[in-house]
Each structure stands twice: as C-alpha cells, then as structure tokens.
Write a protein that holds these residues in place. Structure first.
Motif, PDB file in Angstrom:
ATOM      1  N   PRO A  53       0.815  -1.167  -0.002  1.00  0.00           N
ATOM      2  CA  PRO A  53      -0.042  -0.117  -0.133  1.00  0.00           C
ATOM      3  C   PRO A  53       0.883   1.095   0.043  1.00  0.00           C
ATOM      4  N   ASN A  54       0.513   2.117  -0.927  1.00  0.00           N
ATOM      5  CA  ASN A  54       1.472   3.234  -1.133  1.00  0.00           C
ATOM      6  C   ASN A  54       0.825   4.299  -0.296  1.00  0.00           C
ATOM      7  N   ASN A  55       1.869   5.513  -0.162  1.00  0.00           N
ATOM      8  CA  ASN A  55       1.612   6.628   0.355  1.00  0.00           C
ATOM      9  C   ASN A  55       1.419   7.919  -0.791  1.00  0.00           C
ATOM     10  N   SER A  56       1.265   8.772  -0.743  1.00  0.00           N
ATOM     11  CA  SER A  56       1.189   9.714  -1.871  1.00  0.00           C
ATOM     12  C   SER A  56       2.567  10.352  -2.517  1.00  0.00           C
ATOM     13  N   THR A  57       3.623   9.771  -1.883  1.00  0.00           N
ATOM     14  CA  THR A  57       4.839  10.503  -2.384  1.00  0.00           C
ATOM     15  C   THR A  57       5.500   9.383  -3.145  1.00  0.00           C
ATOM     16  N   LEU A  58       5.695   8.005  -2.577  1.00  0.00           N
ATOM     17  CA  LEU A  58       6.707   7.047  -3.231  1.00  0.00           C
ATOM     18  C   LEU A  58       5.852   5.750  -3.360  1.00  0.00           C
ATOM     19  N   ASP A  59       6.085   4.917  -4.317  1.00  0.00           N
ATOM     20  CA  ASP A  59       5.800   3.316  -4.440  1.00  0.00           C
ATOM     21  C   ASP A  59       6.422   2.524  -3.806  1.00  0.00           C
ATOM     22  N   PHE A  60       5.828   1.752  -2.846  1.00  0.00           N
ATOM     23  CA  PHE A  60       6.716   0.930  -1.908  1.00  0.00           C
ATOM     24  C   PHE A  60       6.634  -0.530  -2.533  1.00  0.00           C
ATOM     25  N   TYR A  61       7.534  -1.286  -2.459  1.00  0.00           N
ATOM     26  CA  TYR A  61       7.724  -2.835  -2.842  1.00  0.00           C
ATOM     27  C   TYR A  61       8.335  -3.656  -1.721  1.00  0.00           C
ATOM     28  N   ARG A  62       7.871  -4.548  -1.758  1.00  0.00           N
ATOM     29  CA  ARG A  62       8.375  -5.566  -0.420  1.00  0.00           C
ATOM     30  C   ARG A  62       9.290  -6.787  -1.440  1.00  0.00           C
ATOM     31  N   CYS A  63      10.537  -6.937  -1.014  1.00  0.00           N
ATOM     32  CA  CYS A  63      11.279  -7.881  -1.675  1.00  0.00           C
ATOM     33  C   CYS A  63      11.275  -9.340  -0.932  1.00  0.00           C
ATOM     34  N   ALA A  64      11.576 -10.408  -1.134  1.00  0.00           N
ATOM     35  CA  ALA A  64      11.395 -11.641  -0.852  1.00  0.00           C
ATOM     36  C   ALA A  64      12.289 -11.801   0.526  1.00  0.00           C
ATOM     37  N   ASP A  65      13.479 -10.911   0.499  1.00  0.00           N
ATOM     38  CA  ASP A  65      14.426 -11.024   1.536  1.00  0.00           C
ATOM     39  C   ASP A  65      13.917 -10.234   2.771  1.00  0.00           C
ATOM     40  N   GLY A  66      12.781  -9.611   2.453  1.00  0.00           N
ATOM     41  CA  GLY A  66      12.383  -8.438   3.587  1.00  0.00           C
ATOM     42  C   GLY A  66      12.780  -6.969   3.476  1.00  0.00           C
ATOM     43  N   THR A  67      13.696  -6.833   2.370  1.00  0.00           N
ATOM     44  CA  THR A  67      13.876  -5.444   2.196  1.00  0.00           C
ATOM     45  C   THR A  67      12.794  -4.800   1.425  1.00  0.00           C
ATOM     46  N   THR A  68      12.479  -3.344   1.889  1.00  0.00           N
ATOM     47  CA  THR A  68      11.603  -2.611   1.208  1.00  0.00           C
ATOM     48  C   THR A  68      12.519  -1.754   0.350  1.00  0.00           C
ATOM     49  N   ILE A  69      11.796  -1.175  -0.899  1.00  0.00           N
ATOM     50  CA  ILE A  69      12.379  -0.476  -1.641  1.00  0.00           C
ATOM     51  C   ILE A  69      11.336   0.307  -2.375  1.00  0.00           C
ATOM     52  N   ALA A  70      11.555   1.380  -2.904  1.00  0.00           N
ATOM     53  CA  ALA A  70      10.709   2.671  -3.312  1.00  0.00           C
ATOM     54  C   ALA A  70      11.003   3.179  -4.536  1.00  0.00           C
ATOM     55  N   ALA A  71      10.040   3.511  -5.281  1.00  0.00           N
ATOM     56  CA  ALA A  71      10.615   4.229  -6.490  1.00  0.00           C
ATOM     57  C   ALA A  71       9.405   5.477  -6.615  1.00  0.00           C
ATOM     58  N   GLU A  72       9.872   6.714  -7.443  1.00  0.00           N
ATOM     59  CA  GLU A  72       8.849   7.901  -7.486  1.00  0.00           C
ATOM     60  C   GLU A  72       7.763   7.391  -8.350  1.00  0.00           C
ATOM     61  N   PRO A  73       6.623   7.566  -7.851  1.00  0.00           N
ATOM     62  CA  PRO A  73       5.419   7.178  -8.656  1.00  0.00           C
ATOM     63  C   PRO A  73       5.537   7.295 -10.210  1.00  0.00           C
ATOM     64  N   GLY A  74       5.188   6.354 -11.061  1.00  0.00           N
ATOM     65  CA  GLY A  74       5.303   6.270 -12.434  1.00  0.00           C
ATOM     66  C   GLY A  74       6.655   6.004 -12.927  1.00  0.00           C
ATOM     67  N   THR A  75       7.489   5.753 -11.989  1.00  0.00           N
ATOM     68  CA  THR A  75       8.596   5.315 -12.542  1.00  0.00           C
ATOM     69  C   THR A  75       9.183   3.835 -11.823  1.00  0.00           C
ATOM     70  N   LEU A  76       9.911   3.153 -12.658  1.00  0.00           N
ATOM     71  CA  LEU A  76      10.605   1.698 -11.983  1.00  0.00           C
ATOM     72  C   LEU A  76      11.747   1.983 -11.446  1.00  0.00           C
ATOM     73  N   HIS A  77      12.583   2.926 -11.295  1.00  0.00           N
ATOM     74  CA  HIS A  77      13.909   3.169 -10.814  1.00  0.00           C
ATOM     75  C   HIS A  77      14.045   3.396  -9.277  1.00  0.00           C
ATOM     76  N   ILE A  78      14.611   2.515  -8.583  1.00  0.00           N
ATOM     77  CA  ILE A  78      14.805   2.704  -7.150  1.00  0.00           C
ATOM     78  C   ILE A  78      15.564   3.799  -6.483  1.00  0.00           C
ATOM     79  N   VAL A  79      14.766   4.706  -5.596  1.00  0.00           N
ATOM     80  CA  VAL A  79      15.170   5.668  -5.096  1.00  0.00           C
ATOM     81  C   VAL A  79      15.461   5.682  -3.511  1.00  0.00           C
ATOM     82  N   ARG A  80      14.873   4.557  -3.018  1.00  0.00           N
ATOM     83  CA  ARG A  80      15.072   4.087  -1.477  1.00  0.00           C
ATOM     84  C   ARG A  80      15.239   2.749  -1.340  1.00  0.00           C
TER      85      ARG A  80
END
Length: 175
Positions: free
Chosen positions: A72-99
C-alpha cells in the motif's frame, strides 16, 4: 568612565550569551530537525559504489527476481517488499529505485557495500565509513548518517542502543 566600561562588559556578555543560545539552538535543531537539515553541515563521504545486498539506487525494479510485491503506497513514493524482507521505493510512475530500506527483520546476511549489516555494532559502521557523519534522532532512534554530495546519496544506520537495527540508502533528490 566606570559606567562606560560596565556598559561595554554588559554588551560583551550579552553578545556571548546570544551566541551560545543560537549555537545551542542550531545543535538542538540539527539533532531533532528534519533529515535535510544535516545536508548543509555534514562532510561528504563517497558512496559511489554503495548497495544493500544486491540492490543499488537507480536499478530498475523489474530487474529484481523474484519480483517484489507492491505495498500500500503513500502519496509520495511507490513501495515494494522484496522476498528477503527489504523494502524498496520508486517515484510514482517510474521503476527506478530511489530508496532501499533494510528493517530489523530483513535477511541478516544482507550487507552494505562495506560489509555492514543488521545487528552489527555501530562502531563497526563508523570504522567502515569514517567519522564524517551526522547524528540525529528519528522515531526515538539515534541515526548515524553519511551523505555523498557528488552522487546525491545518503546512507543511514538506525541504532538500537549501540547496535545497527535498520539501514536506509536514499537518493537525496527525492521529490
């Protein structure tokens, strides 16, 4: 004459008191203020080859296997959960990791580019990255951070006591 001398001393003490109050206020703000407040005064540390596990800033999310699960995303970043427990984020509308965020429950084998992982002593992180760091608190945790001003990257070690409990690698250009 004595009155003039007393007036000068009073002015000097007032200026000194004001300087101490302003310096103390700045230090307090930097300790409890927003993360970006530290960027102005912190010395730059090279984080050019930094990564967390096999993940790097700027990497495409669709290049990760197995594919991360959208959260579930907030309004500033799109968050994803990796299988190893890592959380990654991208700017909305992009697929490049920023966090990239390693929470305390992530795979303990995941390490930074210089070998620091969850559960390591804070002293090990400082030994690996140097003492040119900033310190702040967030959510009750002491945070030791490094900034690479040339590559627009920050690396933060969140501490539980003297132990690394979370690690966050960010692009400092987050919108």
């Amino acid at each position: 004459m004595a009155l003039k001398r007393n007036k000068r001393l009073l002015t000097l003490f007032a200026a000194l008191f004001l300087a101490v109050v302003l310096y103390g206020g700045l230090r307090f703000y930097l300790m409890l203020g927003p993360r970006q407040a530290h960027f102005l005064l912190a010395a730059s540390t090279s984080l050019a080859d930094e990564r967390l596990g096999d993940l790097r800033l700027g990497q495409r999310i669709d290049s990760i296997a197995p594919p991360p699960v959208p959260e579930p995303n907030n309004s500033t970043l799109d968050f994803y959960r990796c299988a190893d427990g890592t959380t990654i984020a991208a700017e909305p509308g992009t697929l490049h990791i920023v966090r990239i965020f390693l929470p305390s429950h992530s795979n303990p084998g995941l390490r930074t580019g210089r070998g620091i992982g969850i559960g390591d002593p804070a002293a090990k992180a400082v030994a690996a990255y140097g003492d040119r760091c900033y310190r702040r608190t967030e959510q009750g945790a002491l945070v030791i951070g490094y900034i690479d001003k040339q590559n627009h990257t920050t690396l933060e070690f969140w501490l539980d006591g003297a132990t690394v409990s979370r690690i966050r690698l960010d692009s400092d250009e987050l919108k």
